[in-house]
Design an enzyme around this catalytic site. Structure first.
Site, short mmCIF file in Angstrom:
data_model
loop_
_atom_site.label_atom_id
_atom_site.label_comp_id
_atom_site.label_asym_id
_atom_site.label_seq_id
_atom_site.Cartn_x
_atom_site.Cartn_y
_atom_site.Cartn_z
N ASP A 46 7.59 63.51 -19.35
CA ASP A 46 8.25 64.41 -20.29
C ASP A 46 9.33 63.70 -21.08
O ASP A 46 9.73 62.57 -20.77
CB ASP A 46 8.89 65.58 -19.54
CG ASP A 46 7.86 66.58 -19.03
OD1 ASP A 46 6.74 66.59 -19.55
OD2 ASP A 46 8.20 67.34 -18.11
N TYR A 90 7.74 58.17 -7.57
CA TYR A 90 8.81 58.56 -8.48
C TYR A 90 10.14 58.49 -7.74
O TYR A 90 10.20 58.65 -6.52
CB TYR A 90 8.62 60.01 -8.95
CG TYR A 90 7.56 60.22 -10.00
CD1 TYR A 90 7.89 60.24 -11.35
CD2 TYR A 90 6.24 60.45 -9.64
CE1 TYR A 90 6.91 60.47 -12.31
CE2 TYR A 90 5.26 60.67 -10.60
CZ TYR A 90 5.60 60.69 -11.94
OH TYR A 90 4.65 60.90 -12.89
#
Length: 261
Positions: free
Chosen positions: A63, A121
């Site tokens: 994003d 992540y």
């Protein structure tokens, strides 16, 4: 783009790139009509190098504001330079906030999203009384005291294979919401708490929703077992706020074939 004419016998090649970027100035990975994306900047640089129209396919659609150290993408070209030279040649054409870490030739049927992978992540939380300007783009500032031990207890429920439908954005379009999380650590170094998570794949906003839910536990608003209740619920539950994008970094994507960072 200055078009190149390659001899008809020149074979087509698929090149895999490992990419690091600071996502602050971009609208995300994927090409969008409302801003400059990582994909569009990379595609333009590649086309300038190879002299062909290409389609760049990424492994993960990060994003706006999300960063990466090990994003993976592939493109096809007839260019004949050695595989490792693509990284050097592209870095000369890219802005400073996008850097190719590696380039390697892969089979033409290799697809970065349809191979067996593990993805890692990190979500960074700056937990101190006052903000630090140098960390404002790369971590989420939380001035309230956090109960890290309870957050770790809650994190244990995330590990394993579960239906993570309640940890996905309502905008997600996938039907299969079952994923496996191999590990989830919460590491504190000074004022920085790093949530490091590795799994076989992640739903849209899944890591940021997990981070928000664990923060809810850390604030004392919910007990650790609340995470288990959300996972087991057959009803739609919003487990917590979605943590801001700028605290998230895609660290690495590893493939069974050995590709990736």
């Amino acid at each position: 783009m200055k078009e190149r004419i390659y001899p008809p016998q020149t074979p087509l090649r698929r090149i895999l790139l490992v990419i690091a970027y600071d996502g602050t100035s971009y609208c995300g990975w994927q090409v969008q009509p409302n801003g400059i994306s990582i994909q569009s900047v990379l595609q333009a640089a590649i086309e300038d190098l190879v002299g062909e129209k290409i389609m760049l396919t990424g492994a993960s659609r990060t994003d706006s504001g999300v960063h990466a150290l090990g994003q993976v993408a592939v493109f096809d070209t007839h260019m004949t330079i050695p595989q490792e030279r693509f990284a050097m040649a592209l870095n000369q054409r890219l802005p400073e906030d996008i850097v190719i870490q590696d380039s390697v030739e892969v089979p033409l049927d290799f697809h970065p999203r349809y191979q067996k992978t593990s993805k890692t992540y990190e979500y960074r939380i700056l937990n101190r009384r006052k903000a630090l300007p140098c960390q404002r783009l790369y971590s989420y500032f939380v001035p309230q005291r956090l109960d890290l031990e309870k957050m770790r207890q809650a994190a244990d429920y995330i590990c394993g294979t579960h239906d993570f439908k309640n940890f996905a954005s309502t905008k997600t379009s996938v039907k299969d919401t079952v994923r496996t999380v191999y590990s989830l650590e919460l590491i504190r170094e000074g004022d920085m708490i790093t949530l490091r998570i590795t799994g076989d794949g992640f739903l849209y906003n899944m890591v940021r929703i997990i981070a928000g839910a664990l923060l809810k536990v850390g604030f004392g608003q919910k007990p650790p077992q609340y995470i288990r209740e959300v996972l087991e619920s057959k009803e739609r539950i919003i487990p917590g706020p979605t943590a801001p994008a700028h605290g998230l970094t895609l660290m690495e994507i590893r493939y069974e074939e050995g590709y990736g960072r």
